[in-house]
Design a protein around this motif. Structure first.
Motif, PDB file in Angstrom:
ATOM      1  N   TYR A 185       0.903  -1.251  -0.026  1.00 22.40           N
ATOM      2  CA  TYR A 185       0.019   0.175  -0.106  1.00 22.40           C
ATOM      3  C   TYR A 185       0.903   1.425   0.159  1.00 22.40           C
ATOM      4  N   GLY A 186       2.103   1.103  -0.412  1.00 23.94           N
ATOM      5  CA  GLY A 186       2.993   2.185  -0.284  1.00 23.94           C
ATOM      6  C   GLY A 186       3.648   2.419   0.630  1.00 23.94           C
ATOM      7  N   ASP A 187       3.148   2.263   2.140  1.00 20.45           N
ATOM      8  CA  ASP A 187       3.793   2.590   3.217  1.00 20.45           C
ATOM      9  C   ASP A 187       4.334   1.171   3.897  1.00 20.45           C
ATOM     10  N   GLY A 188       3.879   0.219   3.391  1.00 20.22           N
ATOM     11  CA  GLY A 188       4.352  -1.047   3.931  1.00 20.22           C
ATOM     12  C   GLY A 188       3.405  -2.419   3.204  1.00 20.22           C
ATOM     13  N   TYR A 189       3.437  -3.491   3.694  1.00 18.78           N
ATOM     14  CA  TYR A 189       2.926  -4.756   3.174  1.00 18.78           C
ATOM     15  C   TYR A 189       1.736  -5.220   4.313  1.00 18.78           C
ATOM     16  N   ARG A 190       0.693  -5.633   3.892  1.00 21.87           N
ATOM     17  CA  ARG A 190      -0.241  -6.250   4.492  1.00 21.87           C
ATOM     18  C   ARG A 190      -0.540  -7.724   3.603  1.00 21.87           C
ATOM     19  N   GLY A 191      -0.722  -9.021   4.674  1.00 28.07           N
ATOM     20  CA  GLY A 191      -1.328 -10.025   3.990  1.00 28.07           C
ATOM     21  C   GLY A 191      -2.652 -10.320   4.654  1.00 28.07           C
ATOM     22  N   PHE A 192      -3.554 -10.758   3.877  1.00 29.98           N
ATOM     23  CA  PHE A 192      -4.941 -11.263   4.146  1.00 29.98           C
ATOM     24  C   PHE A 192      -5.371 -12.356   3.426  1.00 29.98           C
ATOM     25  N   PRO A 193      -6.368 -12.933   3.573  1.00 28.32           N
ATOM     26  CA  PRO A 193      -6.988 -13.969   2.900  1.00 28.32           C
ATOM     27  C   PRO A 193      -7.661 -13.558   1.538  1.00 28.32           C
ATOM     28  N   PRO A 194      -7.683 -14.331   0.538  1.00 25.00           N
ATOM     29  CA  PRO A 194      -7.911 -14.098  -0.866  1.00 25.00           C
ATOM     30  C   PRO A 194      -9.245 -13.608  -1.027  1.00 25.00           C
ATOM     31  N   LEU A 195     -10.510 -13.710  -0.211  1.00 24.68           N
ATOM     32  CA  LEU A 195     -11.783 -13.452  -0.146  1.00 24.68           C
ATOM     33  C   LEU A 195     -12.085 -12.558   0.541  1.00 24.68           C
ATOM     34  N   CYS A 196     -12.986 -11.629  -0.032  1.00 25.99           N
ATOM     35  CA  CYS A 196     -13.678 -10.416   0.774  1.00 25.99           C
ATOM     36  C   CYS A 196     -14.299 -11.192   1.755  1.00 25.99           C
ATOM     37  N   PRO A 197     -14.608 -10.552   2.807  1.00 27.20           N
ATOM     38  CA  PRO A 197     -15.294 -10.983   4.005  1.00 27.20           C
ATOM     39  C   PRO A 197     -16.775 -10.873   3.771  1.00 27.20           C
ATOM     40  N   HIS A 198     -17.293 -10.148   2.867  1.00 27.14           N
ATOM     41  CA  HIS A 198     -18.869  -9.847   2.409  1.00 27.14           C
ATOM     42  C   HIS A 198     -19.289 -10.988   2.006  1.00 27.14           C
ATOM     43  N   MET A 199     -18.855 -11.207   0.784  1.00 25.33           N
ATOM     44  CA  MET A 199     -19.840 -12.216  -0.030  1.00 25.33           C
ATOM     45  C   MET A 199     -18.628 -13.097  -0.954  1.00 25.33           C
ATOM     46  N   GLU A 200     -17.285 -13.233  -0.237  1.00 27.80           N
ATOM     47  CA  GLU A 200     -16.558 -14.445  -0.850  1.00 27.80           C
ATOM     48  C   GLU A 200     -16.211 -13.849  -2.340  1.00 27.80           C
ATOM     49  N   ASP A 201     -15.982 -12.592  -2.707  1.00 28.62           N
ATOM     50  CA  ASP A 201     -15.365 -12.280  -3.924  1.00 28.62           C
ATOM     51  C   ASP A 201     -13.993 -12.375  -3.816  1.00 28.62           C
ATOM     52  N   PRO A 202     -13.101 -12.932  -4.992  1.00 28.53           N
ATOM     53  CA  PRO A 202     -11.929 -12.939  -4.820  1.00 28.53           C
ATOM     54  C   PRO A 202     -11.233 -11.536  -5.099  1.00 28.53           C
ATOM     55  N   LEU A 203     -10.556 -11.238  -3.904  1.00 32.75           N
ATOM     56  CA  LEU A 203      -9.827 -10.062  -3.883  1.00 32.75           C
ATOM     57  C   LEU A 203      -8.897  -9.690  -5.079  1.00 32.75           C
ATOM     58  N   GLU A 204      -8.097 -10.766  -5.613  1.00 28.42           N
ATOM     59  CA  GLU A 204      -7.402 -10.392  -6.421  1.00 28.42           C
ATOM     60  C   GLU A 204      -8.002  -9.868  -7.963  1.00 28.42           C
ATOM     61  N   GLU A 205      -9.434 -10.088  -7.925  1.00 34.55           N
ATOM     62  CA  GLU A 205     -10.070  -9.482  -8.970  1.00 34.55           C
ATOM     63  C   GLU A 205     -10.781  -8.105  -8.567  1.00 34.55           C
ATOM     64  N   SER A 206     -11.663  -8.395  -7.351  1.00 39.36           N
ATOM     65  CA  SER A 206     -12.175  -7.467  -7.043  1.00 39.36           C
ATOM     66  C   SER A 206     -11.598  -6.038  -6.256  1.00 39.36           C
ATOM     67  N   GLY A 207     -10.459  -6.347  -5.525  1.00 38.29           N
ATOM     68  CA  GLY A 207      -9.694  -5.577  -4.606  1.00 38.29           C
ATOM     69  C   GLY A 207      -8.987  -4.516  -5.433  1.00 38.29           C
ATOM     70  N   MET A 208      -9.003  -3.264  -4.759  1.00 37.73           N
ATOM     71  CA  MET A 208      -8.232  -2.172  -5.481  1.00 37.73           C
ATOM     72  C   MET A 208      -7.586  -1.440  -4.360  1.00 37.73           C
TER      73      MET A 208
END
Length: 116
Positions: free
Chosen positions: A32-55
């Protein structure tokens, strides 16, 4: 702790996110520019793959499907629509490598009521 190498810092350019598989555990790494974060690949809302829907924008992770947002530096939920916290893996840098504590795979409990 069970620290595993996920990738090199150069594998995830500034303000991008990328999915990796480490010994069968899928993880998204966000730069994110100031560091790194790691998280599961799915949005906690409706299981959308964040590699596609994440910005990433201004240090926030945004799921483009329903505009849920999280501040990546603090982990806080942002915006009026966001109703669930995002889970984060502990990450650290060792030289040019990004490591994550993958002792326990993180996942969400999804409600059937979230269908909108």
């Amino acid at each position: 702790m069970n620290w595993k190498r996920v990738c090199a810092t150069g594998d995830v350019p500034d303000h991008t996110l990328k999915k990796f598989d480490v010994d069968g555990v899928e993880i998204i790494i966000a730069n994110y520019g100031d560091g790194y974060r790691g998280f599961p690949p799915l949005c906690p809302h409706m299981e959308d793959p964040l590699e596609e829907s994440g910005m990433l924008a201004q240090g926030m992770l945004i799921c483009s499907k329903h505009l849920w947002q999280w501040d990546l530096s603090s982990g806080e939920m942002m915006g009026d629509e966001t109703e669930k916290e995002i889970l984060f893996y502990d990450v650290k840098l060792e030289g040019d490598d990004i490591l994550a504590d993958l002792e326990k795979e993180l996942s969400y409990d999804y409600d059937d009521e979230d269908d909108f």
